[in-house]
Design an enzyme around this catalytic site. Structure first.
Site, PDB file in Angstrom:
ATOM      1  N   GLN A 115     -23.396   7.363  25.736  1.00 37.82           N
ATOM      2  CA  GLN A 115     -22.946   6.167  25.025  1.00 37.82           C
ATOM      3  C   GLN A 115     -23.622   6.100  23.658  1.00 37.82           C
ATOM      4  O   GLN A 115     -24.831   6.285  23.548  1.00 37.82           O
ATOM      5  CB  GLN A 115     -23.260   4.890  25.793  1.00 37.82           C
ATOM      6  CG  GLN A 115     -22.644   3.650  25.143  1.00 37.82           C
ATOM      7  CD  GLN A 115     -22.996   2.374  25.862  1.00 37.82           C
ATOM      8  OE1 GLN A 115     -24.114   1.880  25.746  1.00 37.82           O
ATOM      9  NE2 GLN A 115     -22.037   1.832  26.612  1.00 37.82           N
ATOM     10  N   TYR A 163     -22.092  -6.061  20.349  1.00 33.45           N
ATOM     11  CA  TYR A 163     -22.632  -5.132  19.367  1.00 33.45           C
ATOM     12  C   TYR A 163     -21.618  -4.914  18.239  1.00 33.45           C
ATOM     13  O   TYR A 163     -20.554  -5.529  18.217  1.00 33.45           O
ATOM     14  CB  TYR A 163     -23.063  -3.833  20.048  1.00 33.45           C
ATOM     15  CG  TYR A 163     -24.204  -4.046  21.023  1.00 33.45           C
ATOM     16  CD1 TYR A 163     -25.339  -4.770  20.639  1.00 33.45           C
ATOM     17  CD2 TYR A 163     -24.149  -3.564  22.317  1.00 33.45           C
ATOM     18  CE1 TYR A 163     -26.389  -4.990  21.530  1.00 33.45           C
ATOM     19  CE2 TYR A 163     -25.191  -3.782  23.221  1.00 33.45           C
ATOM     20  CZ  TYR A 163     -26.307  -4.495  22.820  1.00 33.45           C
ATOM     21  OH  TYR A 163     -27.338  -4.728  23.694  1.00 33.45           O
ATOM     22  N   ARG A 175     -16.437   1.720  25.738  1.00 32.65           N
ATOM     23  CA  ARG A 175     -16.944   0.555  26.466  1.00 32.65           C
ATOM     24  C   ARG A 175     -16.230  -0.653  25.895  1.00 32.65           C
ATOM     25  O   ARG A 175     -16.512  -1.103  24.777  1.00 32.65           O
ATOM     26  CB  ARG A 175     -18.453   0.454  26.290  1.00 32.65           C
ATOM     27  CG  ARG A 175     -19.107  -0.687  27.054  1.00 32.65           C
ATOM     28  CD  ARG A 175     -19.177  -0.434  28.534  1.00 32.65           C
ATOM     29  NE  ARG A 175     -20.294  -1.166  29.137  1.00 32.65           N
ATOM     30  CZ  ARG A 175     -20.538  -1.200  30.435  1.00 32.65           C
ATOM     31  NH1 ARG A 175     -19.760  -0.545  31.271  1.00 32.65           N
ATOM     32  NH2 ARG A 175     -21.563  -1.874  30.909  1.00 32.65           N
ATOM     33  N   GLY A 228     -23.860   0.362  38.872  1.00 36.23           N
ATOM     34  CA  GLY A 228     -24.992   0.349  37.962  1.00 36.23           C
ATOM     35  C   GLY A 228     -26.334   0.202  38.643  1.00 36.23           C
ATOM     36  O   GLY A 228     -26.988   1.165  39.011  1.00 36.23           O
ATOM     37  N   ARG A 229     -26.765  -1.041  38.828  1.00 39.37           N
ATOM     38  CA  ARG A 229     -28.091  -1.273  39.395  1.00 39.37           C
ATOM     39  C   ARG A 229     -28.242  -0.653  40.778  1.00 39.37           C
ATOM     40  O   ARG A 229     -29.341  -0.243  41.165  1.00 39.37           O
ATOM     41  CB  ARG A 229     -28.364  -2.779  39.460  1.00 39.37           C
ATOM     42  CG  ARG A 229     -28.462  -3.443  38.097  1.00 39.37           C
ATOM     43  CD  ARG A 229     -28.790  -4.909  38.233  1.00 39.37           C
ATOM     44  NE  ARG A 229     -28.770  -5.584  36.937  1.00 39.37           N
ATOM     45  CZ  ARG A 229     -29.071  -6.863  36.758  1.00 39.37           C
ATOM     46  NH1 ARG A 229     -29.418  -7.602  37.802  1.00 39.37           N
ATOM     47  NH2 ARG A 229     -29.031  -7.406  35.557  1.00 39.37           N
ATOM     48  N   CYS A 270     -29.864  -2.981  46.221  1.00 37.56           N
ATOM     49  CA  CYS A 270     -30.496  -3.542  45.025  1.00 37.56           C
ATOM     50  C   CYS A 270     -30.855  -4.998  45.272  1.00 37.56           C
ATOM     51  O   CYS A 270     -30.055  -5.764  45.813  1.00 37.56           O
ATOM     52  CB  CYS A 270     -29.526  -3.415  43.849  1.00 37.56           C
ATOM     53  SG  CYS A 270     -30.036  -4.294  42.359  1.00 37.56           S
ATOM     54  N   CYS A 302     -33.195  -8.304  40.984  1.00 39.13           N
ATOM     55  CA  CYS A 302     -34.422  -8.996  40.602  1.00 39.13           C
ATOM     56  C   CYS A 302     -34.156 -10.028  39.496  1.00 39.13           C
ATOM     57  O   CYS A 302     -33.354  -9.802  38.595  1.00 39.13           O
ATOM     58  CB  CYS A 302     -35.462  -7.983  40.124  1.00 39.13           C
ATOM     59  SG  CYS A 302     -35.992  -6.834  41.424  1.00 39.13           S
ATOM     60  N   CYS A 305     -33.183  -7.414  35.657  1.00 39.04           N
ATOM     61  CA  CYS A 305     -33.464  -6.130  36.306  1.00 39.04           C
ATOM     62  C   CYS A 305     -34.776  -5.553  35.784  1.00 39.04           C
ATOM     63  O   CYS A 305     -35.045  -5.572  34.585  1.00 39.04           O
ATOM     64  CB  CYS A 305     -32.314  -5.165  36.028  1.00 39.04           C
ATOM     65  SG  CYS A 305     -32.576  -3.478  36.636  1.00 39.04           S
TER      66      CYS A 305
END
Length: 355
Positions: free
Chosen positions: A102, A171, A219, A309-310, A331, A334, A338
């Site tokens: 990316q 972004y 993305r 992902g996580r 997972c 958290c 994360c």
């Protein structure tokens, strides 16, 4: 034990061995101020490749130092960065995993005292009152285009299978496509076609520079006032040369109605809906932690690939376990964020990795 997850898929003629995609997950504080890794990414991504993941998207690498989203972010703005990505490519390919990088410019979210932005922005959109936000000239835009092109060329030289252009998460490219941020009155602002011009020019230029067999992902941030505009952009990206859309959130969408019986998040739903507008593979993301969730999306033909992902941070062997029907490390999600967003070593599962 074959499952729908294990079904291969072609992306720009390259066979991806299954339907699980590792999305780009930045490991903050794992790089120095000059864009070089301080923690071994060959090991980090290699573990997920060994674990069976079909396609890995390496975390966001800055195409210019002034466009970094953090001081501890990987860089791809100079040739000296190439070797760290070449090692990742070599390891992933040894495991039969395709891997792309990316590439990103953070725009108004960049770190530094002086930050380039598409157009003058309101104070409540700024991250720091001490930062000077400088509206981009046409020369600045040309420089950003060259930075993206050169970043992609370096990724190809590293032996990676392609790049994913970051057009989401507020972004720079997302800022250009969004009328909430982009207030320009030239050929890069105003109309829908003008706001979409920069990412489309970047895609077209990378296709020319890197060749027809190079994977170009995008993305995609669903970020416009109407979903109609998002679908139009997706179609134009496909025409320009994008091979796969990795759909996530963008800026300001308020009017997307998610069916009450849809069992996942509105971000996942956006991927499902964007897929209906294009003829290239689409991946969805967000909060998919256990195999049965990925299987549901694939078995019901709602999506082409599932971005895990996580869950892949918690369990590098997630994909192989999913295919075999085994239990995965769950997972913990958290809070407040994360652990990998601060330092992956503090993830509750990290100690199991023998890193």
């Amino acid at each position: 034990m074959a499952t729908v997850i294990s079904k291969p898929i072609l992306i720009n003629g390259k066979e991806i061995k299954n339907r699980i995609l590792m999305p780009p997950l930045v490991c903050f504080n794992w790089a120095d101020d000059d864009g070089f890794q301080t923690v071994d990414r060959q090991r980090h991504y290699g573990l997920r490749a060994e674990g069976g993941t079909g396609l890995i998207i390496i975390e966001a690498a800055a195409v210019s130092k002034e466009g970094r989203l953090a001081t501890s972010q990987l860089g791809i703005w100079k040739d000296e960065h190439i070797p760290q990505f070449a090692k990742i490519a070599q390891k992933c390919h040894q495991e039969g995993t395709k891997v792309i990088l990316q590439i990103v410019h953070a725009g108004m979210k960049s770190v530094g005292d002086k930050v380039l932005v598409p157009s003058p922005i309101e104070e409540n959109n700024t991250k720091d009152n001490s930062t000077q936000y400088i509206p981009m000239t046409l020369e600045d835009i040309e420089k950003v285009k060259e930075d993206f092109i050169n970043g992609a060329i370096r990724a190809k030289k590293a032996g990676l299978d392609g790049v994913e252009i970051h057009g989401a998460h507020s972004y720079l490219l997302n800022q250009f496509t969004s009328p909430l941020i982009n207030k320009r009155d030239d050929l890069y602002g105003g109309s829908m076609e003008n706001r979409f011009r920069l990412p489309l020019e970047i895609v077209s230029a990378i296709r020319i520079a890197c060749g027809q067999d190079f994977i170009i992902g995008y993305r995609f941030g669903v970020n416009d006032p109407t979903f109609v505009e998002d679908k139009y952009l997706a179609q134009e990206l496909e025409k320009a040369g994008v091979d796969i859309l990795n759909v996530s959130n963008g800026i300001g969408i308020k009017n997307l109605d998610v069916p009450k019986d849809f069992p996942f998040s509105f971000i996942t739903y956006m991927g499902v809906e964007i897929r209906k507008a294009v003829n290239i593979p689409v991946a969805c993301v967000f909060g998919i932690r256990v195999p049965k969730e990925a299987e549901y999306l694939l078995e019901n033909d709602l999506i082409d690939m599932v971005a895990v992902g996580r869950a892949l941070l918690a369990d590098p062997n997630w994909t192989n376990k999913a295919i075999k029907g085994e239990d995965v490390n769950l997972c913990y999600h958290c809070k407040p964020r994360c652990k990998y967003s601060v330092d992956g070593h503090t993830c509750p599962w990290f100690k199991t990795l023998n890193f």
